[in-house]
Design a protein around this motif. Structure first.
Motif, PDB file in Angstrom:
ATOM      1  N   GLY B  39       0.774  -1.232   0.000  1.00  0.00           N
ATOM      2  CA  GLY B  39       0.000   0.000   0.000  1.00  0.00           C
ATOM      3  C   GLY B  39       0.800   1.275   0.000  1.00  0.00           C
ATOM      4  N   GLU B  40       2.111   1.189  -0.196  1.00  0.00           N
ATOM      5  CA  GLU B  40       2.885   2.438  -0.222  1.00  0.00           C
ATOM      6  C   GLU B  40       3.393   2.733  -1.626  1.00  0.00           C
ATOM      7  N   VAL B  41       3.710   4.004  -1.844  1.00  0.00           N
ATOM      8  CA  VAL B  41       4.439   4.375  -3.046  1.00  0.00           C
ATOM      9  C   VAL B  41       5.879   4.586  -2.614  1.00  0.00           C
ATOM     10  N   HIS B  42       6.717   3.670  -3.043  1.00  0.00           N
ATOM     11  CA  HIS B  42       8.113   3.737  -2.634  1.00  0.00           C
ATOM     12  C   HIS B  42       8.922   4.274  -3.807  1.00  0.00           C
ATOM     13  N   VAL B 193      -2.291   5.576  -9.471  1.00  0.00           N
ATOM     14  CA  VAL B 193      -1.321   5.024  -8.518  1.00  0.00           C
ATOM     15  C   VAL B 193      -1.924   5.056  -7.114  1.00  0.00           C
ATOM     16  N   ARG B 194      -2.594   6.154  -6.770  1.00  0.00           N
ATOM     17  CA  ARG B 194      -3.182   6.248  -5.425  1.00  0.00           C
ATOM     18  C   ARG B 194      -4.266   5.202  -5.230  1.00  0.00           C
ATOM     19  N   THR B 197      -2.654   1.810  -4.600  1.00  0.00           N
ATOM     20  CA  THR B 197      -2.108   1.654  -3.257  1.00  0.00           C
ATOM     21  C   THR B 197      -3.229   1.549  -2.231  1.00  0.00           C
ATOM     22  N   ALA B 202       1.607  -2.415  -3.657  1.00  0.00           N
ATOM     23  CA  ALA B 202       2.767  -1.553  -3.426  1.00  0.00           C
ATOM     24  C   ALA B 202       3.292  -1.078  -4.779  1.00  0.00           C
ATOM     25  N   VAL B 203       3.648   0.179  -4.866  1.00  0.00           N
ATOM     26  CA  VAL B 203       4.179   0.718  -6.119  1.00  0.00           C
ATOM     27  C   VAL B 203       5.610   1.191  -5.887  1.00  0.00           C
ATOM     28  N   TYR B 205       8.233   3.415  -7.503  1.00  0.00           N
ATOM     29  CA  TYR B 205       8.079   4.467  -8.500  1.00  0.00           C
ATOM     30  C   TYR B 205       9.421   5.132  -8.742  1.00  0.00           C
ATOM     31  N   ASP B 218       5.522   7.972  -0.618  1.00  0.00           N
ATOM     32  CA  ASP B 218       5.462   7.822   0.829  1.00  0.00           C
ATOM     33  C   ASP B 218       6.871   7.759   1.403  1.00  0.00           C
TER      34      ASP B 218
END
Lengths: 325, 509
Positions: B39-42, B193-194, B197, B202-203, B205, B218
């Motif tokens: 669930g995060e944008v890393h 993308v939101r 997540t 998990a993305v 990026y 995030d």
């Protein structure tokens, strides 16, 4: 260590080709004996190899540079027709036998330069530009010849090209000389170095200041020129020009070059390999003919040789990568 | 093994530990750590050549790591090939948008896992599912039967995302997805993308656009020289300036050679006036005198490399002039530039500089073998001698000139390229990222070499992503931002922070 393995690669590859040729010769001797292993037959093999051989030398350069020329067979046909029209033959009677070969060479050269212009300056893929030339040259040859076989009737021409200096036909000598000149050009001149560089990395070559467009033009011109020489040899051997001369020759030529070890992707070329490739195929044909075997079976054997040779090459290439790291 | 961490922090979905990837002659990854939570944008940040693409390919199953560990749900896994990656729930969206243009949207999405019964495809089911997935992505308007080639870049990206979702991806890796999009499309991409997540996907990026990372990300992991230099920074707590510093800064201090200063009366060798290249850069003017090193500083995509390539004629300028020794060069003609005495060491050594399967000496003499030759006949003896002389002078190792260029390390390949122009003899030398991929020990050597070339009278331009490198090496600096020179001045009078401020001002404007 790595220096040695870098040198062993090409030697091994050549060794493989020589071995294949010896194997064929052994088969020839075992199955046809004297009929195969005689000076007369040997000269026949070489005479029949001469056209493919000469054209393969030009093709080696084009392929080494990362290109391809599918039009060589059609250009051989066109040059043979153009050099044997009545007009050309009359001119040859008037001015001398040399008019015929010069015409053939000029036709080949111009066709090649047109290919070169399309590829280098028109930015056409070589495959398409030369495919177009294949179609057009064959068509033009048919128009000129009116689909007739044009018998050559210029005695002085045959006096030169059907002669046998030192017991070997002139056309075989032409093959030998073209191969030697090709080897020298590829390995000892700036032209050859440029060819390898452009094939190995066109962008790096361009950024190093090499005029790659002009060089590409010359390369296709050279291929066309060797097709012209091939036409002269065909005229001498068959005593006639025909729009069907050289049909599918391009496939034999490409096969010989690639089997010989020149990389289809460019960057590495070998004239010695090409000559061995040509000899392997012509010996194969000869062995089949002497044994009265079906030409269809021969075609299958040819296919098998191509597959085997390319698989071996790839195996050598991957081994080299590993051993030099 | 599925215990929830007692501290309440979520268990990572994907974890990489100490990943090392060696290629012949180069170490692309040298200890990468990465931890991605559901669930995060890393965000993955780093310069070109920092190892991002190698890292992605390792995750996608295209490369096998030489050392290190990949864990999914804290279980070690081996990602043997791309299919294995998909099976583990890792989907990768490459920058090049690898879709098949000639197939329909639905066919692309089910490529490789076609819905079929006994070889007959179930087209209506595929279309139905495709419609469902596109709906989820907020793109109902794309028909499953449309040919993908007719879609714009943004549409192709949607198709790739849909493909990832059709595989039930848990980790979606996106390599610079916004690079091919206009601003409206970028907004839409961010929305998607939101939503992903929010569903627990998990993305990972990758982007060079720092403001984008700020909006979307995030946490951030920064790569440099194949290593993780900062792991899982919280975006909200990390100032942009610190991020740029992490990307461009030095981890080790290097000794830069002394700057003797350029004589007042030194003649201008290279004069560039109002040079422009379409929308890439414009109005670039600069003069480099004999013995001077001018540095171009700026972030990736600011137009630095393009400026060099345009001066060199590898790209055809749309405006402006380039003069060498007062003589105007024909635009867009490399061999004219070379003949006038300009040399370029390009950014991509392997693809733009070297003949990898040719011996070192032929690489060194690539610009000069014609001159060394007599009447078209190569003189390989003289070539070897000229190459050997440079190899010794530059301490290129191993010293043999007959081994293939492929076998050299990055630093020694760079020396071979410098040697090429040393043999040629250059009045102007353009160096694009001269220490990219060069290991730490060899860098000072390269710096000294560049300074020596200038001392011998060459006019040098150096482009580098590493701001301290530009400032330490150059006499004068041009700061490039968004295709414009926003500052010009002596390198001594500006520091890294000032450059960063200028760069950021420019990219915000």
């Amino acid at each position: 260590m790595s220096q040695r393995s870098a040198l062993m690669g090409p030697a091994l590859r050549m060794g493989g080709l020589v071995l294949a040729l010896i194997l064929l010769i052994v088969v020839g001797v075992a199955t046809a004996g004297e009929r195969f292993w005689s000076t007369g037959n040997l000269i026949t093999v070489l005479s029949l190899a001469a056209v493919t051989g000469v054209v393969s030398i030009g093709m080696t350069f084009v392929i080494t540079s990362g290109g391809i020329d599918l039009s060589v067979g059609a250009v051989v046909g066109l040059a043979s027709v153009w050099a044997s029209t009545l007009a050309t033959q009359y001119a040859a009677e008037d001015y001398g036998w040399w008019v015929i070969p010069v015409t053939a060479l000029a036709v080949g050269l111009v066709a090649g330069l047109i290919n070169g212009l399309l590829v280098a300056y028109g930015k056409m893929p070589a495959f398409m530009a030369t495919l177009a030339m294949l179609a057009a040259a064959r068509g033009l040859a048919e128009i000129i010849a009116g689909r007739q076989t044009q018998i050559v009737d210029v005695e002085p021409f045959f006096d030169v090209f059907q002669a046998r200096p030192l017991g070997v036909p002139t056309i075989v000598w032409i093959f030998v000389v073209v191969a030697a000149a090709g080897w020298f050009l590829l390995n000892r001149t700036t032209f050859g170095r440029r060819t390898v560089a452009v094939g190995g990395n066109p962008e790096a070559s361009r950024l190093a200041g090499i005029k790659i467009k002009r060089h590409t033009l010359y390369l296709y011109g050279l291929a066309g020129l060797t097709a012209g020489i091939g036409a002269v040899i065909l005229l001498a051997r068959t005593t006639a020009g025909s729009s069907t001369h050289g049909t599918l020759l391009e496939l034999d030529v490409i096969a010989a070059v690639v089997v010989g070890g020149t990389l289809l992707a460019g960057g590495r070329g070998t004239i010695t390999g090409t000559v061995l490739g040509v000899l392997i195929f012509s010996t194969l044909t000869n062995v089949f003919v002497l044994n009265n075997l079906d030409s269809s079976v021969q075609a299958i054997a040819k296919g098998a040789i191509i597959v085997g040779a390319v698989l071996l090459q790839q195996w050598f290439a991957s081994r080299e990568r590993v051993s030099t790291t | 093994m599925v215990d929830v961490d007692p501290s309440g922090v979520e268990q990572p979905l994907l974890r990489m530990r100490g990943i090392v990837k060696e290629f012949p002659g180069a170490r692309a990854l040298d200890g990468v750590d990465l931890e991605v939570r559901p669930g995060e944008v890393h965000c993955l940040l780093g310069q070109n050549g920092a190892g991002k693409s190698t890292l992605i390919k390792t995750l996608a199953g295209a490369h096998q790591p030489t050392a290190g560990e990949i864990l999914i749900d804290e279980e070690p896994v081996v990602i043997a090939n791309p299919v294995a990656a998909l099976r583990l729930g890792i989907a990768t969206i490459y920058q090049e948008l690898d879709v098949v243009d000639g197939l329909t949207v639905a066919e692309n999405i089910y490529l490789g896992h076609e819905l079929a019964t006994g070889g007959v495809s179930r087209r209506s089911e595929a279309a139905r599912n495709t419609r469902k997935i596109l709906d989820r992505l907020g793109h109902k308007e794309i028909s499953p039967h449309r040919e993908v080639g007719s879609l714009p870049a943004a549409g192709k990206q949607i198709v790739q995302l849909a493909r990832a979702l059709s595989r039930d991806a848990r980790v979606v890796i996106m390599d610079e997805p916004s690079a091919v999009l206009d601003s409206e499309e970028v907004g839409n991409l961010h929305r998607i993308v939101r939503e992903l997540t929010a569903d627990g996907v998990a993305v990972v990026y990758i982007s060079h656009r720092l403001e984008e990372i700020r909006q979307l990300g995030d946490r951030i992991t920064v790569l440099k020289d194949g290593r993780t230099v900062a792991e899982s920074l919280v975006v909200a707590d990390t100032p942009t300036k610190e991020l740029i510093q992490l990307m461009t800064g030095r981890t080790v201090e290097y000794a830069f050679p002394d700057r003797p200063g350029v004589a007042e009366d030194a003649e201008p060798v290279l004069e560039v006036e109002d040079l422009g290249l379409g929308t890439v850069f414009s109005d670039v003017s600069l003069t480099v005198r004999a013995g001077e090193i001018v540095g171009l500083a700026g972030l990736v995509g600011s137009g630095r490399s393009e400026i060099l390539e345009t001066i060199y004629g590898a790209r055809r300028a749309t405006s402006g002039t380039v003069r060498v020794g007062g003589k105007r060069l024909r635009p867009g003609v490399v061999d004219a530039a070379v003949a006038a005495g300009i040399g370029l060491c390009p950014e991509e050594r392997k693809s733009q500089g070297l003949l990898l399967d040719e011996p070192v000496y032929r690489n060194i003499t690539l610009s000069t073998f014609s001159r060394i030759a007599r009447g078209g006949l190569l003189d390989e003896g003289a070539e070897r001698a000229a190459a050997r002389e440079q190899v010794e002078a530059l301490d290129l190792r191993p010293a043999g000139v007959d081994r293939n260029a492929r076998t050299l390390s990055g630093g020694n390949q760079q020396k071979a390229l410098l040697a090429r122009w040393l043999v040629h003899g250059c009045r102007v030398l353009l160096l694009d990222e001269p220490t990219r991929g060069v290991d730490v020990g060899a860098r000072s050597e390269i710096y000294n070499l560049i300074r020596r070339l200038a001392d011998d009278g060459a006019a040098v331009i150096v482009v580098s992503s590493e701001i301290p490198e530009v400032l330490g090496l150059a006499d004068r600096v041009l700061v490039i931002s968004d295709g414009k020179a926003v500052h010009e001045g002596p390198a001594r009078e500006i520091d890294e922070h000032a450059v960063l401020d200028l760069v950021m001002e420019g990219s915000v404007a």
